[in-house]
Structures are given as structure tokens and as C-alpha cells.
Design an enzyme around this catalytic site. Structure first.
Site, short mmCIF file in Angstrom:
data_model
loop_
_atom_site.label_atom_id
_atom_site.label_comp_id
_atom_site.label_asym_id
_atom_site.label_seq_id
_atom_site.Cartn_x
_atom_site.Cartn_y
_atom_site.Cartn_z
N GLU A 1 0.78 -1.02 -0.07
CA GLU A 1 -0.08 0.07 0.12
C GLU A 1 0.81 1.41 -0.05
O GLU A 1 0.65 2.05 -0.68
CB GLU A 1 -0.94 0.06 1.18
CG GLU A 1 -1.92 -1.16 1.25
CD GLU A 1 -3.06 -0.80 0.18
OE1 GLU A 1 -3.24 0.18 -0.45
OE2 GLU A 1 -3.92 -1.75 -0.01
N ASP B 1 -6.52 6.98 -5.92
CA ASP B 1 -5.86 5.79 -6.35
C ASP B 1 -5.77 5.60 -7.85
O ASP B 1 -6.24 6.53 -8.54
CB ASP B 1 -6.01 4.61 -5.39
CG ASP B 1 -7.40 4.00 -5.74
OD1 ASP B 1 -8.29 4.74 -6.68
OD2 ASP B 1 -7.87 3.18 -5.18
#
Length: 169
Positions: free
Chosen positions: A28, A37
């Protein structure tokens, strides 16, 4: 494969939470400022989306707290839906997977059905199918799923039993 896991900081002989935290943290990454994202979802810290909003900035301590909370929820989902015994590495791999795709996707997955049917290798191999986001195959997801798959297939209880048998002989 174990050397590759160690290279990215995954402590395969540690407990499931330490393993899961290492995998999630590595893949992550941490960004203290909110961003969109790869598929446009507003995200902050270690992939947290629940309360993230653009313009938000959080401290390292707040990011760590969110990681612990989100990872705890992922482990709870694994515990709730899996009916077979899991070694720590497999539990960690599944928690990392749930952290990334969500409990609902895990609950509906062929991976879970195969796992609960005792088809461990088939279940772990299912991880390789989960490499798409927004219809695109993402290199980062391919790498993450390979690590999760290796952990899923790696059974520390078998390694300990083999070592114990070697000591006796």
C-alpha cells in the site's frame, strides 16, 4: 520465494498480524496526504478509503492507527468467513487480500469457496486472478498477489514439524 518475502520485509516466522502488516504496509505504501488511487478512489495513509477526503493530511500516528483498525477488520472478516484451520502465513495472506479488495468481494469469491472446501492450493492460486483494477491489469497487484499466494501456500506448521522430525533423527 521465502528469500523474496524476506527481501521486502515480510517476517514469515512471525505471527499473522505482523506478517499481514508487513505485506499491507509494503504494497500500500504510506501517503499522509489524500490522493486518488489508480481507479480514482480517494485514499490516504496505507490505502485507507473509508474516511479519506481530498485535501486531508494525517500524521504518521493517525496513519498507523488507521492501518491497525483496517487490518483488524480484515482479520475479523477472514476469521468470520473461513471455516478451515489457517496457519499464520495463510491467515496473513488472506487478511492482506481482504484489506485490498474488501470483505464483500472475499465473501463472494471462488477463493473462499475453495478454501472452505479444503482445496488449499486451488484457493491460493485464485489470488492470481485478482490483479485488475478499473478493468486494467496492474503490475503492483500482480506483485502483491504473488506474495500473498506464496504466503498462502507456505505452512509454517509443516516447516516446524519437519524441523522437529529432523532433530529427532
Amino acid at each position: 520465494m521465502i528469500r523474496r518475502l524476506a527481501k521486502i520485509g515480510v517476517p514469515v516466522l512471525a505471527g499473522s498480524v505482523a506478517i499481514g502488516g508487513a505485506v499491507v504496509g509494503h504494497f500500500e505504501g504510506k501517503r499522509n496526504e489524500a490522493y486518488r488511487d489508480a481507479v480514482g478512489v480517494v485514499t490516504i495513509c496505507y490505502g485507507h478509503t473509508g474516511s479519506a477526503r481530498l485535501g486531508q493530511t494525517l500524521s504518521d500516528e493517525e496513519c498507523q492507527r488507521l492501518l491497525e483498525e483496517d487490518l483488524g477488520e480484515a482479520f475479523e472478516a477472514v476469521d468470520e468467513h473461513v471455516t478451515v484451520e489457517l496457519p499464520p502465513t495463510r491467515q496473513a495472506a488472506l487478511a492482506s487480500f481482504v484489506y485490498n479488495v474488501g470483505e464483500g468481494a472475499f465473501q463472494r469469491s471462488t477463493l473462499l469457496r475453495r478454501l472452505n472446501a479444503g482445496r488449499i492450493q486451488d484457493a491460493c492460486n485464485e489470488l492470481r486472478r485478482w490483479v485488475y483494477a478499473g478493468g486494467r491489469k496492474l503490475r503492483g497487484l500482480v506483485r502483491r498477489r504473488e506474495v500473498e499466494r506464496a504466503l498462502c501456500l507456505y505452512d509454517t506448521t509443516q516447516v516446524a514439524a519437519t524441523a522437529a522430525n529432523a532433530d529427532e533423527g
